[in-house]
Design an enzyme around this catalytic site. Sequence first.
Site, PDB file in Angstrom:
ATOM      1  N   ALA A  67       0.863  -1.185   0.000  1.00  0.00           N
ATOM      2  CA  ALA A  67       0.000   0.000   0.000  1.00  0.00           C
ATOM      3  C   ALA A  67       0.898   1.234   0.000  1.00  0.00           C
ATOM      4  O   ALA A  67       2.065   1.162   0.404  1.00  0.00           O
ATOM      5  CB  ALA A  67      -0.882  -0.019   1.250  1.00  0.00           C
ATOM      6  N   GLY A 106       0.532  -5.251   0.409  1.00  0.00           N
ATOM      7  CA  GLY A 106      -0.630  -5.310  -0.488  1.00  0.00           C
ATOM      8  C   GLY A 106      -0.281  -5.856  -1.857  1.00  0.00           C
ATOM      9  O   GLY A 106      -1.132  -6.424  -2.547  1.00  0.00           O
ATOM     10  N   GLU A 109      -0.502  -9.450  -1.484  1.00  0.00           N
ATOM     11  CA  GLU A 109      -1.925  -9.785  -1.281  1.00  0.00           C
ATOM     12  C   GLU A 109      -2.666  -9.831  -2.603  1.00  0.00           C
ATOM     13  O   GLU A 109      -3.554 -10.650  -2.806  1.00  0.00           O
ATOM     14  CB  GLU A 109      -2.570  -8.784  -0.324  1.00  0.00           C
ATOM     15  CG  GLU A 109      -2.086  -8.964   1.110  1.00  0.00           C
ATOM     16  CD  GLU A 109      -2.645  -7.915   2.044  1.00  0.00           C
ATOM     17  OE1 GLU A 109      -2.465  -6.707   1.775  1.00  0.00           O
ATOM     18  OE2 GLU A 109      -3.260  -8.284   3.052  1.00  0.00           O
ATOM     19  N   GLU A 129       4.210  -5.632   6.898  1.00  0.00           N
ATOM     20  CA  GLU A 129       3.382  -4.660   7.609  1.00  0.00           C
ATOM     21  C   GLU A 129       3.740  -4.569   9.094  1.00  0.00           C
ATOM     22  O   GLU A 129       3.704  -3.494   9.689  1.00  0.00           O
ATOM     23  CB  GLU A 129       1.903  -5.013   7.455  1.00  0.00           C
ATOM     24  CG  GLU A 129       1.328  -4.821   6.069  1.00  0.00           C
ATOM     25  CD  GLU A 129       1.493  -6.029   5.169  1.00  0.00           C
ATOM     26  OE1 GLU A 129       2.405  -6.848   5.401  1.00  0.00           O
ATOM     27  OE2 GLU A 129       0.729  -6.128   4.191  1.00  0.00           O
TER      28      GLU A 129
HETATM   29  N1  T1G Z   1       4.624   3.424   0.038  1.00  0.00           N
HETATM   30  C1  T1G Z   1       5.106   4.615  -0.353  1.00  0.00           C
HETATM   31  N2  T1G Z   1       6.424   4.860  -0.606  1.00  0.00           N
HETATM   32  C2  T1G Z   1       7.266   3.829  -0.446  1.00  0.00           C
HETATM   33  C3  T1G Z   1       6.841   2.548  -0.033  1.00  0.00           C
HETATM   34  C4  T1G Z   1       5.449   2.359   0.211  1.00  0.00           C
HETATM   35  N3  T1G Z   1       4.954   1.181   0.562  1.00  0.00           N
HETATM   36  N4  T1G Z   1       7.943   1.756   0.046  1.00  0.00           N
HETATM   37  C5  T1G Z   1       8.988   2.499  -0.316  1.00  0.00           C
HETATM   38  N5  T1G Z   1       8.602   3.750  -0.597  1.00  0.00           N
HETATM   39  C6  T1G Z   1       9.465   4.861  -1.020  1.00  0.00           C
HETATM   40  C7  T1G Z   1      10.479   5.214   0.036  1.00  0.00           C
HETATM   41  O1  T1G Z   1       9.920   6.095   0.989  1.00  0.00           O
HETATM   42  C8  T1G Z   1      11.554   5.867  -0.803  1.00  0.00           C
HETATM   43  O2  T1G Z   1      11.063   7.168  -1.118  1.00  0.00           O
HETATM   44  C9  T1G Z   1      11.523   5.067  -2.092  1.00  0.00           C
HETATM   45  O3  T1G Z   1      10.228   4.446  -2.131  1.00  0.00           O
HETATM   46  C10 T1G Z   1      12.582   3.999  -2.156  1.00  0.00           C
HETATM   47  O4  T1G Z   1      12.426   3.224  -0.954  1.00  0.00           O
HETATM   48  C11 T1G Z   1      -2.695  -3.102   2.582  1.00  0.00           C
HETATM   49  C12 T1G Z   1      -1.464  -2.271   4.806  1.00  0.00           C
HETATM   50  C13 T1G Z   1      10.304  -1.692  -1.101  1.00  0.00           C
HETATM   51  C14 T1G Z   1      12.111  -2.951   0.094  1.00  0.00           C
HETATM   52  O5  T1G Z   1       6.099  -2.015   4.233  1.00  0.00           O
HETATM   53  O6  T1G Z   1      10.444  -2.108   2.549  1.00  0.00           O
HETATM   54  O7  T1G Z   1       0.739  -2.940   2.157  1.00  0.00           O
HETATM   55  O8  T1G Z   1      12.909   8.455   0.006  1.00  0.00           O
HETATM   56  O9  T1G Z   1      14.668   3.829  -0.053  1.00  0.00           O
HETATM   57  O10 T1G Z   1      15.994   0.376   0.005  1.00  0.00           O
HETATM   58  O11 T1G Z   1      -2.152  -5.065   3.779  1.00  0.00           O
HETATM   59  O12 T1G Z   1      11.135   0.621   0.491  1.00  0.00           O
HETATM   60  O13 T1G Z   1      12.982   7.974  -2.450  1.00  0.00           O
HETATM   61  O14 T1G Z   1      11.266   9.575  -1.529  1.00  0.00           O
HETATM   62  O15 T1G Z   1      13.300   1.974   1.000  1.00  0.00           O
HETATM   63  O16 T1G Z   1      15.333  -0.244  -2.394  1.00  0.00           O
HETATM   64  C15 T1G Z   1       3.679  -2.706   3.174  1.00  0.00           C
HETATM   65  C16 T1G Z   1       8.022  -0.724   2.633  1.00  0.00           C
HETATM   66  C17 T1G Z   1       2.905  -1.425   3.228  1.00  0.00           C
HETATM   67  C18 T1G Z   1       7.234  -1.929   2.138  1.00  0.00           C
HETATM   68  C19 T1G Z   1      12.634  -0.906  -1.237  1.00  0.00           C
HETATM   69  N6  T1G Z   1       4.912  -2.513   2.394  1.00  0.00           N
HETATM   70  N7  T1G Z   1       9.139  -0.451   1.719  1.00  0.00           N
HETATM   71  O17 T1G Z   1      13.767  -0.638  -0.467  1.00  0.00           O
HETATM   72  O18 T1G Z   1      14.327   1.695  -1.315  1.00  0.00           O
HETATM   73  S1  T1G Z   1       1.444  -1.622   4.194  1.00  0.00           S
HETATM   74  C20 T1G Z   1       6.036  -2.143   3.022  1.00  0.00           C
HETATM   75  C21 T1G Z   1      10.282  -1.164   1.809  1.00  0.00           C
HETATM   76  C22 T1G Z   1       0.462  -2.653   3.289  1.00  0.00           C
HETATM   77  C23 T1G Z   1      -1.586  -3.976   3.071  1.00  0.00           C
HETATM   78  C24 T1G Z   1      -0.697  -3.256   4.008  1.00  0.00           C
HETATM   79  C25 T1G Z   1      11.387  -0.710   0.918  1.00  0.00           C
HETATM   80  C26 T1G Z   1      11.589  -1.584  -0.343  1.00  0.00           C
HETATM   81  P1  T1G Z   1      12.126   8.381  -1.292  1.00  0.00           P
HETATM   82  P2  T1G Z   1      13.734   2.702  -0.211  1.00  0.00           P
HETATM   83  P3  T1G Z   1      14.968   0.270  -1.057  1.00  0.00           P
END
Ligand code: T1G
Length: 696
Positions: A67, A106, A109, A129
Site C-alpha cells: 500500500a 498489499g 496480497e 506490515e
Molecule cells: N509506500 C510509499 N512509498 C514507499 C513505499 C510504500 N509502501 N515503500 C517504499 N517507498 C518509497 C520510500 O519512501 C523511498 O522514497 C523510495 O520508495 C525507495 O524506498 C494493505 C497495509 C520496497 C524494500 O512495508 O520495505 O501494504 O525516500 O529507499 O531500500 O495489507 O522501500 O525515495 O522519496 O526503501 O530499495 C507494506 C516498505 C505497506 C514496504 C525498497 N509494504 N518499503 O527498499 O528503497 S502496508 C512495506 C520497503 C500494506 C496492506 C498493508 C522498501 C523496499 P524516497 P527505499 P529500497
Amino acid sequence: MNMITNEAVSLDRDGAVLIATVDNPPVNALSHAVRAGLVSALDQFEADAEAKALVILCAGRTFIAGADIREFGQPLKEPRLGALIDRLDRCEKPVVAAMHGTALGGGLEIALACSYRLASQDARMGLPEVKLGLLPGSGGIVRLPRLIGVPDALTMIAEGGQIGAAAARDKGLVDEVVSGDLRSGAVAFTQGIAEKGEVRRTSDLPVPAFDEGLLATRRAELAKRYRGLKAPQIAVDLIEMMTITPFAEAVEKEYATCRELIASPQSKALRHLFAAERAALKIDGVPADTQPRKVSKVAVIGPGVMGRGIAMCFMDAALPVVLLGRSEESLGKAEAAIRKLYGGSIKRGSMTEAQLEERMKLLETVTDYERLADVDLVVEAVTENLSVKKDVFARLSGVLKPDAIIATNTSFLDIEALASSAAQPQNVAGMHFFNPANMMKLLENVRASRTDANVLATITALGKKIGKVPVMVGRSEGFVANRMLSKRSREAQFLLEDGATPQQVDKVLSGFGFPIGPFALADLAGMDVMAAARQARIAGMTPREQACNIVDKLAAAGRLGQKTGAGYYLYGEDRKPQHDPAVGELLAAHRTERGFGSREITDEEILERCLLAMVNEAAKLLDEGAAARASDIDVIWTSGFGWPTHMGGPMFWADQMGIARVKEALDKYSRIVGEEYFKPAALIERLASEGRGFHN
Ligand code: T1G
C-alpha cells in the site's frame, strides 16, 4: 494494441492474453491511481470475450511493494485495495501475477488473490506490515496460510521477513520461477493455461491442519523477541481467528484490525521512523544525483578495539582492508582478536571455517604508511588525543592518493582542527562508529565546514553498503548521540543523590523500553571505564557534576561491575543484577557528605528528568545545526541507543507529549534541579509559543 487505463496502469494484448502493467515509480506502491487502474483493467478484461487470461506485472525495479504508506491517515479513496482484491477473487477467468523485485504487503496480497503466481529468479516476497506496526489488511492473513500452511504463514506475518523465489515455490506460494525475461515467460505460461481457463481461488482452499500448540509457543517467542510491540501478538490472534472463522467474516475482521492499527500510536511511531531513516539519507547541500567516489579498498589506522571492529565492518562487506599499527605485536593481537570474534559466528553456525578463511584474506596488516598509497578511504581510530591524531593525518597526507578520503572515528575531538592538519581538508570527514563497531547499527557521519559534497555522499553510501544506519551530523563535542546520552547519564547520577536507587532508575528506563538501564549498563561497561570517561570530561562539568562522584567511589571500592561481581549491583553465576545493601550504604554516605537529604522520587520524575534532559539537549543541537532534522535524532536514538522503535525516538515522543507540556516539565525541573540543567532550550520556547512540535 495498447489500451491505456490510466497514468499508472496500461493494458496490452498478446493473443488471448491481456497484460496489465503497473508503472508507479519508485516501488509501484498501491496509490489510488494504481488501484483504479487495476480495477479498470479488470473491467476491460472481463468485458473482452477474446481475452482468456490476464497477467499483472510491473515496470521498473519491483512488483508492487505494498500500500502507499503516504496515504495512511488520509481519507480513504475508493476503490479500496480490499475491493480490488475481491474483484480479483470473483474473476471468472484466470489472472496471473508475475512478480519481480520485492513483492510486499498489499502487492503480495494481490498476487495471493490471483489464480497463479510467477516469480523471477531474484524476486523476494513478504508481508512486512508488522514492521510498520500494522498487519496485512487485504487478505494476507486469510490467504497465505491456505497456500503455505499456518506455521510458515505465521512466521512471515508476525516477523515481516522476506522469502526468495525458490523457497516460495517450494512452499507453494509461487507456481513457477521464471528464468530469463519475466514478461515473455509470464505470457508464455499464461497462454498455456488460458485455453483451459481454470480459475484457482485461494479463498476456496481449506486451512491446512496444524499443531494448535504452535500458537502459544510462538506467542511467547514473539513477546520476548519483540518486547513491547503489539502487532506481532495481534498477528497470532488473527491467524488463530482465520483458522476457525468463515472466509468472508475473517476478511472483514482482518481489514477492521488493519484500520485500527493504522490509527495506533505504535504504527504512527514506526511509520515515522520508516520515513525518518530515508530522510536521513538526504544530506543538506548534497544534490541527490551527487556521485559518490569509488571505494574499493580501505585502510583502518589503529589496531585497538575500535579499529578491529571497524575493519570487520568493511571485511563483512567484502571490502579489502589494510589495518595499520605501530608494531607487529599489536597487529598480531588485532588479527587474533578478529579471528576470535569470527569464531563466535562459527559457533553460532552463521559462518563456516572456509568462510572465515576467505574473510580473513581481506585483511592485510602493515606498519608502513607507504602501504596505504592505493586505498580510497582511511578510517583513523587511534587514541582520542588531538596531537596523536594530527600526526596521523599529517603522515596520511604524505602518502594517500589525491582523492582519498580521511575519516576520523573520533567521538568528541574537534573535526575542524583535524581537517586543518590534512593536506586536503575537503577530503576529511568523520565516521563515528559505536563500540562494538561490527555490531552497532548507528554510524554518525560528521561533516566539517570544508568537506566536499561528494565526500559526504561517499561516506553515506559506504555506511549503507556496510549495513549501518548512517546519519550526518555537524560539529559538536560528542556530536549528537553522546552529547544527549551525557545528559541522561547526568540525571541518572543526580537522581541517586536525590534519593532514588539504581534499581528504581533502571526499572523505569527499561520499563519505558530501553533494553537495559543506565546502571546495569555501567556495570557491563565497567566502572573503571566509566570513571576514566568521566575524568576525560570533568573539566567541562558543572560543580555539581564534578562533585557527584559516585562512579569514582564505586571504582575506588573495587566495585567495577560484572567483571568483579559487584558494581551498582551484585552478580552471581547467572550474571543477573541483584540488589546490594552495601550500595545503599555507599549512596547514603555520599548524600550525607554532599549535604543532600533523601526524598521519595516518583517513577514519573525519573523518566521525565532522564528523557527531557535529552530532548532539551537535542533542541540545542538542532539550533546549533549539529543535527539537521529532529527526525535524524530519532533515527540516531532508535538505531543506536536502544530507544524503543515503537516510541518513535526522543523527538517524536516529545511531540506526542506536546511541546507545551515539555516546556512546563522543564520549567518544573528547573526549579527542582536547577536552571543550568533544565532551562528550556530556545527552540522549545519558540515552538511552545507557536503551538508547534519538532516535526511540524
Ligand atoms: N509506500 C510509499 N512509498 C514507499 C513505499 C510504500 N509502501 N515503500 C517504499 N517507498 C518509497 C520510500 O519512501 C523511498 O522514497 C523510495 O520508495 C525507495 O524506498 C494493505 C497495509 C520496497 C524494500 O512495508 O520495505 O501494504 O525516500 O529507499 O531500500 O495489507 O522501500 O525515495 O522519496 O526503501 O530499495 C507494506 C516498505 C505497506 C514496504 C525498497 N509494504 N518499503 O527498499 O528503497 S502496508 C512495506 C520497503 C500494506 C496492506 C498493508 C522498501 C523496499 P524516497 P527505499 P529500497
